[in-house]
Each structure stands twice: as structure tokens, then as C-alpha cells.
Enzyme design. Structure first.
Site, short mmCIF file in Angstrom:
data_model
loop_
_atom_site.label_atom_id
_atom_site.label_comp_id
_atom_site.label_asym_id
_atom_site.label_seq_id
_atom_site.Cartn_x
_atom_site.Cartn_y
_atom_site.Cartn_z
N ARG A 110 0.89 -1.17 0.00
CA ARG A 110 0.00 0.00 0.00
C ARG A 110 0.92 1.21 0.00
NH1 ARG A 110 -5.46 0.91 1.41
NH2 ARG A 110 -5.89 2.89 2.44
N HIS A 137 -6.52 1.48 -7.38
CA HIS A 137 -6.90 0.68 -6.21
C HIS A 137 -7.67 -0.55 -6.71
CE1 HIS A 137 -7.54 -0.41 -2.19
NE2 HIS A 137 -8.30 0.58 -1.76
N GLN A 140 -9.98 -2.88 -4.41
CA GLN A 140 -11.24 -2.28 -3.99
C GLN A 140 -12.33 -2.51 -5.03
OE1 GLN A 140 -12.15 -0.46 -1.03
NE2 GLN A 140 -14.13 -0.92 -1.98
N ASP A 228 -16.35 8.70 -3.21
CA ASP A 228 -15.22 8.54 -2.31
C ASP A 228 -14.99 9.89 -1.65
OD1 ASP A 228 -13.03 7.54 -0.97
OD2 ASP A 228 -11.77 7.27 -2.73
N CYS A 267 -15.94 3.32 -0.71
CA CYS A 267 -14.86 2.42 -0.26
C CYS A 267 -14.52 2.61 1.21
CB CYS A 267 -13.64 2.60 -1.15
SG CYS A 267 -12.89 4.24 -1.07
N ARG A 295 -14.15 -6.95 0.75
CA ARG A 295 -12.71 -6.80 0.56
C ARG A 295 -12.00 -8.10 0.95
NH1 ARG A 295 -10.12 -1.98 0.65
NH2 ARG A 295 -8.34 -3.26 -0.01
#
Length: 310
Positions: A110, A137, A140, A228, A267, A295
Site C-alpha cells: 500500500r 486501487h 477495492q 469517495d 470504499c 474486501r
């Protein structure tokens, strides 16, 4: 020596591989219904394997889902922040990759910079997974698509609306559109549009991706409305973003324009009262808690694919 199966961006993978990963996630989730969280899957495709996780950014869902995923797949994990490692003191990305390749079976990163993950993958002899970068991402989006298909059936032919910042999550939805056959309508201020190269590549691959500035136009008839945070980790222009996104909040009025069975996705973490109202986030159309759980299931399928079990 066989080249490792890296999971860096959705646009790099074939539609067949991505569909196989998504179907495996759904199958593994269904097979575990009623099980305790720590029980190992029957096939245990990560038995004897170790995943290294490197975090340059804070994490809740990515950290717990990957750790839990390895346990359920029969493997183990080692977690460190970049500051815990010599990587944080100047050791090169490539040297770190070469060392960890000798000690673990896969690496999830990450990271702040997408280029660092790509450099790590080029130097690594084990699979590398993008757990989030400034550019994308991908993990996700698999969880989001799993959630959509659980609620609404196949995502192929569906219309998804992205409202807000054209950020890394938006980019991965763009990457996914031609792979899964859904239409994507993106509404964002001109100053915060997604990468135009991503848009061009998606449409060249047969995707249906439209860019607009009116969130109502994007939400009209959509099967899922997605947003988001307006200010992501590392963004330094808070006031400018608050001004630019003022009319992009997802509220009941915007959701009412979508398909009657439409769902809302985010998310997380959410900034309640900014990009989404409490009424939507906690309301009957919200699928964010299923999305967060998914996830775990999506991560398991990604790992299984990286290990060659799919």
C-alpha cells in the site's frame, strides 16, 4: 523460471482472468456461510505460504482483509510499515524486493507512488499485489463488483455512476469497465477529472466510459452510485476541494434519480456530511458494509490467483 503473477492494475489482466477471480471470490464467500472467521478454507491454497505486507499509508480494510485472507487460505502474513523497514531509511525499492523475494511467497504494498510498486514488481521473483497507490486501487474495485453482483446480478450491461473526485478508485473503475462490460458515467469538476489516458485506453478497449460535470446526469438511471472522499490522504488543497465538490454530495435527491433498485457504494472511510449524507450512507440503498466485508473475499481470490490456484 515462471514469471510471477503480479496484480498491479485491472487493465493489465484479461477479462477471463478477472471474471475467474470474481467468481472465485463469490464461491469462497458462499462456501464459508456460518463458519467462524478463523477457519481455513477446505482447499487451503496458501498452505505453507507467507505474504509480506508493506504499508506506507494508514489502513483498516486493506490490512485486516489481507491478513484475514491469508489465514482463511491456510497461510500466514508479516506486516510492516515502511518506517519499520530499511526501506524507510533509504534502501532501494529494488533491493527490498530482491530480499523479500527470498523470504516470502508474495508481497502486498500500500504505497504512496504507483511507480514504486511497479519498480518493486520488476525486481521481485514472487507475486506483487497493489494494495493502493496514488494511481489505482484494483482490489477495492473487485470488492465493489462482487457487491453489485450480489445485489443486482451480473454487472455486464449495468450502468455505474461515479460522483466526485477522479481519483485512484475512479481510475480502477475506468480500468474495469471494458473488462466487465459495464457502462461508467463519471461526474467530477473539470479541475479534478480522472487521467485522460486511462479514459482513452478504456474506450479503445471497447469500454463505455463517459466524462461529465453534472452529477444528476451521471446518476440518472444508474444501477449503482459510487463516491469517495473529496480529500484523500496526501491531498493538500482542502479548501479548494471543498469549494469544487460542494454540489457533488450524494444525498437522497441524487439517489432518487438512479434506478429504483440502485445501490450506493463507498470504499470508506466516509466523511459524513461531505461527499455523502448520513441518510444515504445508513439508508436502505447503502451496500457499504457488504462492500467492506467483500474486501476479504476479493482479496482471497486475488491471492489464490497469484498463487496459481485459479
Amino acid at each position: 523460471m515462471t514469471e510471477p503473477r503480479h496484480f498491479l492494475d485491472l487493465w493489465r489482466l484479461s477479462p477471463a482472468d478477472l471474471r475467474a477471480i470474481l467468481d472465485d471470490a463469490a464461491r469462497r464467500k458462499a462456501a464459508r456461510a456460518g463458519w467462524p472467521k478463523g477457519r481455513t478454507d477446505a482447499d487451503a491454497p496458501a498452505d505453507g505460504r507467507v505474504l509480506a505486507m508493506i504499508f506506507e499509508k494508514n489502513s483498516t480494510r486493506t490490512r485486516y482483509s489481507f491478513d484475514g485472507a491469508m489465514r482463511q487460505l491456510g497461510g500466514d502474513s508479516i506486516i510492516a510499515t515502511a518506517a519499520d523497514m530499511q526501506l524507510g531509511r533509504g534502501e532501494t525499492v529494488e533491493d527490498t524486493a530482491r530480499v523479500l523475494s527470498r523470504m516470502v511467497d508474495a508481497v502486498m504494498i500500500r504505497a504512496n507512488r504507483h511507480d514504486d510498486v511497479e519498480r518493486f514488481a520488476r525486481a521481485s521473483s514472487v507475486p506483487v499485489i497493489n494494495g493502493l497507490t496514488d494511481k489505482s486501487h484494483p482490489c477495492q474495485i473487485l470488492a465493489d463488483l462482487l457487491t453489485i453482483e450480489e445485489r443486482l446480478g451480473s454487472v455486464e450491461g449495468k450502468t455505474l455512476a461515479w460522483v466526485g473526485d477522479g481519483n485512484n478508485v475512479c481510475a480502477s473503475f475506468i480500468h474495469a469497465a471494458p473488462k466487465f462490460g459495464f457502462k461508467l458515467k463519471i461526474a467530477c469538476p473539470a479541475a479534478y477529472h480522472p487521467d485522460l489516458y486511462d479514459l482513452a485506453r478504456a474506450n479503445e478497449q471497447g469500454g463505455q466510459v463517459e466524462l461529465m460535470d453534472d452529477p444528476r446526469q451521471a446518476a440518472a438511471g444508474a444501477h449503482a452510485v459510487i463516491t469517495d472522499t473529496w480529500v484523500s490522504m496526501g491531498d493538500l488543497d482542502y479548501e479548494a476541494r471543498m469549494d469544487a465538490f460542494e454540489t457533488y454530495q450524494v444525498d437522497d435527491a441524487l439517489m432518487a434519480l438512479a434506478d429504483p433498485d440502485a445501490i450506493f457504494l463507498h470504499c470508506l472511510p466516509a466523511h459524513r456530511g461531505e461527499e455523502v449524507t448520513d441518510a444515504v450512507l445508513d439508508g436502505p440503498k447503502s451496500a457499504v458494509w457488504d462492500e467492506a466485508e467483500n474486501r476479504l473475499h476479493a482479496q482471497k481470490a486475488v491471492l489464490a490467483w497469484c498463487f496459481g490456484a485459479i
